[in-house]
Scaffold this motif. Structure first.
Motif, short mmCIF file in Angstrom:
data_model
loop_
_atom_site.label_atom_id
_atom_site.label_comp_id
_atom_site.label_asym_id
_atom_site.label_seq_id
_atom_site.Cartn_x
_atom_site.Cartn_y
_atom_site.Cartn_z
N ASP A 40 0.83 -1.20 0.00
CA ASP A 40 0.00 0.00 0.00
C ASP A 40 0.86 1.26 0.00
O ASP A 40 1.85 1.35 0.74
CB ASP A 40 -0.90 -0.03 1.24
N ARG A 86 1.65 0.27 -4.70
CA ARG A 86 2.80 1.11 -5.01
C ARG A 86 3.17 1.05 -6.48
O ARG A 86 3.78 1.98 -7.02
CB ARG A 86 3.98 0.69 -4.13
N ALA A 127 -7.12 1.17 -7.40
CA ALA A 127 -7.02 0.70 -6.02
C ALA A 127 -7.37 -0.78 -5.96
O ALA A 127 -7.87 -1.37 -6.93
CB ALA A 127 -7.95 1.51 -5.12
N LEU A 148 -6.79 0.09 -0.69
CA LEU A 148 -5.33 0.03 -0.78
C LEU A 148 -4.88 0.57 -2.13
O LEU A 148 -5.49 0.29 -3.17
CB LEU A 148 -4.85 -1.41 -0.60
N TRP A 149 -3.80 1.33 -2.09
CA TRP A 149 -3.25 1.95 -3.30
C TRP A 149 -1.92 1.26 -3.62
O TRP A 149 -0.90 1.54 -2.98
CB TRP A 149 -3.03 3.44 -3.08
#
Length: 273
Positions: free
Chosen positions: A58, A186, A194, A183-184
């Motif tokens: 994330d 990386r 997301a 959650l993003w």
């Protein structure tokens, strides 16, 4: 060689909770085929109370990620549900169609309310308020505020259309879409922006998910909402209904934690009573 995904082990209090979570994530993931937001994968169910989930690295979202998430979430909602309050297929029925320690209720086909307002009034307001009163969390006057809101929901006064892509049907909503469950990755090339985790999915109103995104502060929320609206036009006045939809998570938090959530829920309810 194909990379083996990192594993996040999640343990539950009872087997039904693990089964419900796995079923819910699988149901939401079905919408990926039509452009819905990616859902973290259940990799294994090694024990009745344990799930192995895909671990997502994330990070902080870029503007492009936020835009992609807004558009993809609109398509998750548009995947629809069979009825108001419908749980995911495969949801365990031994617990009386309730989930987790909050005992959040869902509905069977036979008991399905005829409208979103009727569902939200009984299964997201009155059900929790009754249990909060039993614990001494609300007095009679405070409970009456929520009852007036529920009455207005049931008679359609507080109803509103779904976003354009959803149409007249129940939306397939995540149900617990606060910022911590978004959650993003990386690797910002994720096509849907997301990845979602920890859902309480059911047939509901799409605006409920959007209101929960706002409750605890999602990064780049304005960008997400603008992209959603561009992809699936929101009904006029949606901004004025945010606190109405937030009553569901607020009452859940009053039931679980009490404290400042009690005053917050009452302030929101008075606005619509």
């Amino acid at each position: 060689m194909e990379r083996v995904p990192d594993i996040h082990e999640k343990t539950f209090r009872d087997p039904d909770e693990a089964t419900a979570e796995a079923a819910g994530l699988a149901w939401l993931a079905e919408a990926e085929e039509t452009g819905g937001t990616r859902i973290a994968r259940v990799l294994d169910h090694p024990q009745p109370t344990v799930l192995h989930l895909e671990r997502i690295a994330d990070g902080s979202p870029t503007r492009a990620q936020a835009e992609r998430f807004g558009r993809s979430l609109a398509h998750t909602h548009a995947a629809g549900a069979s009825h108001w309050g419908a749980p995911s297929p495969g949801f365990p029925t031994s617990g009386g169609l309730r989930m987790g320690r909050s005992r959040t209720p869902f509905t069977s086909t036979a008991d399905a309310p005829a409208s979103w307002g009727a569902f939200f009034a009984e299964y997201r307001i009155r059900d929790f308020v009754r249990r909060i009163v039993d614990r001494g969390g609300f007095d009679a006057a405070e409970a009456a505020v929520f009852d007036r809101v529920a009455d207005r929901l049931e008679d359609g006064t507080l109803g509103s259309p779904q976003p354009r892509l959803v149409g007249d049907a129940p939306a397939r909503i995540h149900g617990d879409l606060w910022a911590g469950n978004v959650l993003w990755p990386r690797d910002s090339s994720e096509p849907t922006g997301a990845v979602l985790i920890d859902a309480t999915p059911h047939g509901g109103h799409a605006e409920t998910d959007l209101a929960l995104l706002a409750l605890f502060g999602l990064p780049r929320l304005e960008t997400v909402l603008a992209a959603y609206d561009a992809e699936s036009r929101l009904a006029d006045g949606w901004q004025e209904r945010v606190e109405l939809h937030q009553l569901a998570p607020l009452l859940l938090h009053v039931y679980l934690f009490g404290g400042s959530y009690t005053d917050h829920a009452l302030r929101a309810a008075r606005r619509y009573a």
